[in-house]
Design a protein around this motif. Structure first.
Motif, short mmCIF file in Angstrom:
data_model
loop_
_atom_site.label_atom_id
_atom_site.label_comp_id
_atom_site.label_asym_id
_atom_site.label_seq_id
_atom_site.Cartn_x
_atom_site.Cartn_y
_atom_site.Cartn_z
N UNK A 48 29.20 -10.61 -34.11
CA UNK A 48 29.78 -11.23 -35.50
C UNK A 48 30.85 -12.23 -34.89
N UNK A 49 31.01 -13.23 -35.75
CA UNK A 49 32.07 -14.29 -35.27
C UNK A 49 31.30 -15.45 -35.17
N UNK A 50 31.72 -16.36 -35.57
CA UNK A 50 30.96 -17.81 -35.84
C UNK A 50 31.16 -18.39 -34.02
N UNK A 51 32.39 -18.55 -33.62
CA UNK A 51 32.63 -18.82 -32.30
C UNK A 51 31.95 -18.35 -31.07
N UNK A 52 32.18 -17.01 -31.09
CA UNK A 52 31.63 -16.19 -30.04
C UNK A 52 30.08 -15.90 -30.06
N UNK A 53 29.79 -15.71 -31.55
CA UNK A 53 28.18 -15.60 -31.73
C UNK A 53 27.67 -16.86 -31.47
N UNK A 54 28.32 -18.19 -31.66
CA UNK A 54 27.61 -19.55 -31.38
C UNK A 54 27.07 -19.55 -29.98
N UNK A 78 23.73 -19.46 -25.09
CA UNK A 78 23.28 -18.70 -23.98
C UNK A 78 21.89 -18.10 -23.87
N UNK A 79 21.88 -17.31 -24.96
CA UNK A 79 20.72 -16.60 -25.17
C UNK A 79 19.30 -17.29 -25.36
N UNK A 80 19.69 -18.06 -26.23
CA UNK A 80 18.24 -18.93 -26.74
C UNK A 80 18.19 -20.11 -25.67
N UNK A 81 19.01 -20.76 -25.22
CA UNK A 81 18.73 -21.86 -24.22
C UNK A 81 19.19 -21.72 -22.75
N UNK A 82 19.98 -21.12 -22.32
CA UNK A 82 20.05 -20.88 -20.89
C UNK A 82 19.16 -19.68 -19.93
N UNK A 83 19.47 -18.53 -21.02
CA UNK A 83 18.79 -17.43 -20.37
C UNK A 83 17.08 -17.81 -20.12
N UNK A 84 16.61 -18.62 -20.95
CA UNK A 84 15.16 -18.80 -20.96
C UNK A 84 14.99 -19.74 -19.53
N UNK A 85 16.07 -20.64 -19.76
CA UNK A 85 15.84 -21.61 -18.47
C UNK A 85 16.01 -20.77 -17.03
N UNK A 86 17.17 -20.06 -17.15
CA UNK A 86 17.23 -18.93 -15.94
C UNK A 86 15.83 -18.26 -15.43
N UNK A 87 15.23 -17.67 -16.54
CA UNK A 87 13.90 -17.02 -16.38
C UNK A 87 12.91 -17.75 -15.86
N UNK A 88 12.88 -19.17 -16.20
CA UNK A 88 11.99 -20.01 -15.86
C UNK A 88 12.02 -20.50 -14.44
N UNK A 89 13.26 -20.89 -14.42
CA UNK A 89 13.76 -21.56 -12.80
C UNK A 89 13.75 -20.32 -11.77
N UNK A 90 14.28 -19.40 -11.96
CA UNK A 90 14.74 -18.15 -11.09
C UNK A 90 13.50 -17.43 -11.10
N UNK A 91 13.03 -16.91 -12.10
CA UNK A 91 11.85 -15.64 -12.12
C UNK A 91 10.53 -16.27 -12.00
N UNK A 92 10.72 -17.85 -12.35
CA UNK A 92 9.34 -18.47 -12.36
C UNK A 92 8.50 -17.78 -13.64
N UNK A 93 9.03 -17.47 -14.80
CA UNK A 93 8.37 -16.65 -16.01
C UNK A 93 8.90 -17.36 -17.15
N UNK A 135 10.53 -14.85 -20.45
CA UNK A 135 11.66 -15.40 -20.79
C UNK A 135 12.01 -16.13 -21.95
N UNK A 136 11.05 -16.43 -22.48
CA UNK A 136 10.94 -17.10 -23.85
C UNK A 136 10.76 -16.23 -24.90
N UNK A 137 10.27 -14.95 -24.49
CA UNK A 137 9.99 -14.10 -25.60
C UNK A 137 11.29 -13.27 -25.64
N UNK A 138 12.05 -13.17 -24.76
CA UNK A 138 13.23 -12.46 -24.84
C UNK A 138 14.29 -12.97 -26.32
N UNK A 139 14.56 -14.30 -26.19
CA UNK A 139 15.40 -14.70 -27.51
C UNK A 139 14.56 -14.58 -28.85
N UNK A 140 13.28 -14.80 -28.70
CA UNK A 140 12.53 -14.49 -29.84
C UNK A 140 12.34 -13.25 -30.32
N UNK A 141 12.60 -12.37 -29.69
CA UNK A 141 12.45 -10.92 -29.93
C UNK A 141 13.79 -10.41 -30.64
#
Ligand SMILES: C[S@@+](CC[C@H](N)C(=O)[O-])C[C@H]1O[C@@H](n2cnc3c(N)ncnc32)[C@H](O)[C@@H]1O
Length: 247
Positions: free
Chosen positions: A171-177, A182-197, A201-207
């Motif tokens: 909840x909360x606009x600032x922390x939520x934002x 992080x979850x929709x943009x950076x985490x998939x990027x980490x998954x792609x670069x570090x995990x080569x997946x 790691x795009x499924x993760x935020x979509x789920x």
């Protein structure tokens, strides 16, 4: 599989959500633990420890971990429990369970934790056969969440408990934002670069997009039969811990 396809189209193309999810976790089983630690900055261990405290088994009790994966929650529960306690860890992805078995063997916990393949929506256990049931980061992946909670309710004995740990909508606009960035943009990027997946790691935020918020999940659990359902938001609501009992 084309990255332009919607998640629904991908489920359809692979024979349904269950089979899509099973293949996806099969591909990342070897890097799953490392990516968890990195992407959560180590918080995932703390979250599981908090969840495990609610399931802590008394001497002689048996618990069930649904979507046990590499067995981190089963291990955390056993560490919080009394002597002569047992966990059954169930998962649809054999590759994840294989990683879990290696870890259990390294820790010498083979006598207390048994891992089996099995579906959380159709649990292969008799009614009232376990003392408690837990699940971490799994119900988001189910085709029918309420069916999962109904099955947990069926196999837990009267007086037994349920514990569900899942990513949530802070909840909360600032922390939520910040979290969503992080979850929709950076985490998939980490998954792609570090995990080569990339796909995985795009499924993760979509789920999370269609996953209910914490109060709605509480309602689903109540409708599935659970009593005294409460939830705790951890780390600003990034994850929610739902607990309940079988009256
Ligand atoms: C994100 S992982 C979580 C693993 C583990 N609980 C943890 O805390 O790290 C989700 C797991 O749920 C499993 N899973 C997905 N759908 C399932 C189902 N219908 N029945 C059993 N396991 C399922 C996947 O195979 C995967 O291992």
């Amino acid at each position: 599989m084309s990255s332009r396809m919607s998640l629904e189209e991908k489920f359809h193309a692979t024979g349904g959500k269950r089979s899509y999810v099973q293949r996806l976790f099969g591909r990342i089983a070897g890097i799953y633990d490392l990516m968890n630690r990195l992407m959560s900055f180590g918080l995932d261990r703390y979250w599981r420890k908090r969840a495990a405290r609610y399931l802590a088994l008394a001497t002689g009790e048996t618990g069930l971990d649904l979507g046990a994966g590499t067995a981190d929650l089963s291990i955390a529960v056993i560490r919080q429990s009394g002597p002569n306690t047992h966990m059954i860890g169930m998962d649809i992805t054999p590759e994840m369970l294989e990683e879990g078995r290696k870890k259990i063997a390294r820790l010498g916990l083979q006598d207390q934790i048994e891992l089996r393949t099995g579906d959380a929506e159709h649990i292969d256990l008799p009614d009232n056969s376990v003392d408690g049931c837990c699940s971490a980061f799994t119900v988001r992946n189910l085709t029918d969440i309420k069916q999962g909670f109904r099955e947990m309710f069926r196999v837990v004995r009267p007086g037994g408990r349920v514990v569900c740990l899942e990513i949530s909508h802070p909840p909360g606009r600032i922390f939520g934002g910040l979290f969503y960035f992080y979850f929709y943009k950076l985490a998939p990027l980490f998954g792609t670069i570090i995990g080569k997946a990339f796909e995985e790691y795009n499924y993760l935020p979509n789920s999370l997009t269609t996953f209910p918020d914490a109060p709605t999940l509480q309602k689903i659990m109540e409708e599935a039969g659970w009593s005294d359902v409460r939830f705790y938001r951890l780390s600003g609501g990034i994850v929610a811990l739902h607990v309940g009992t079988k009256a």
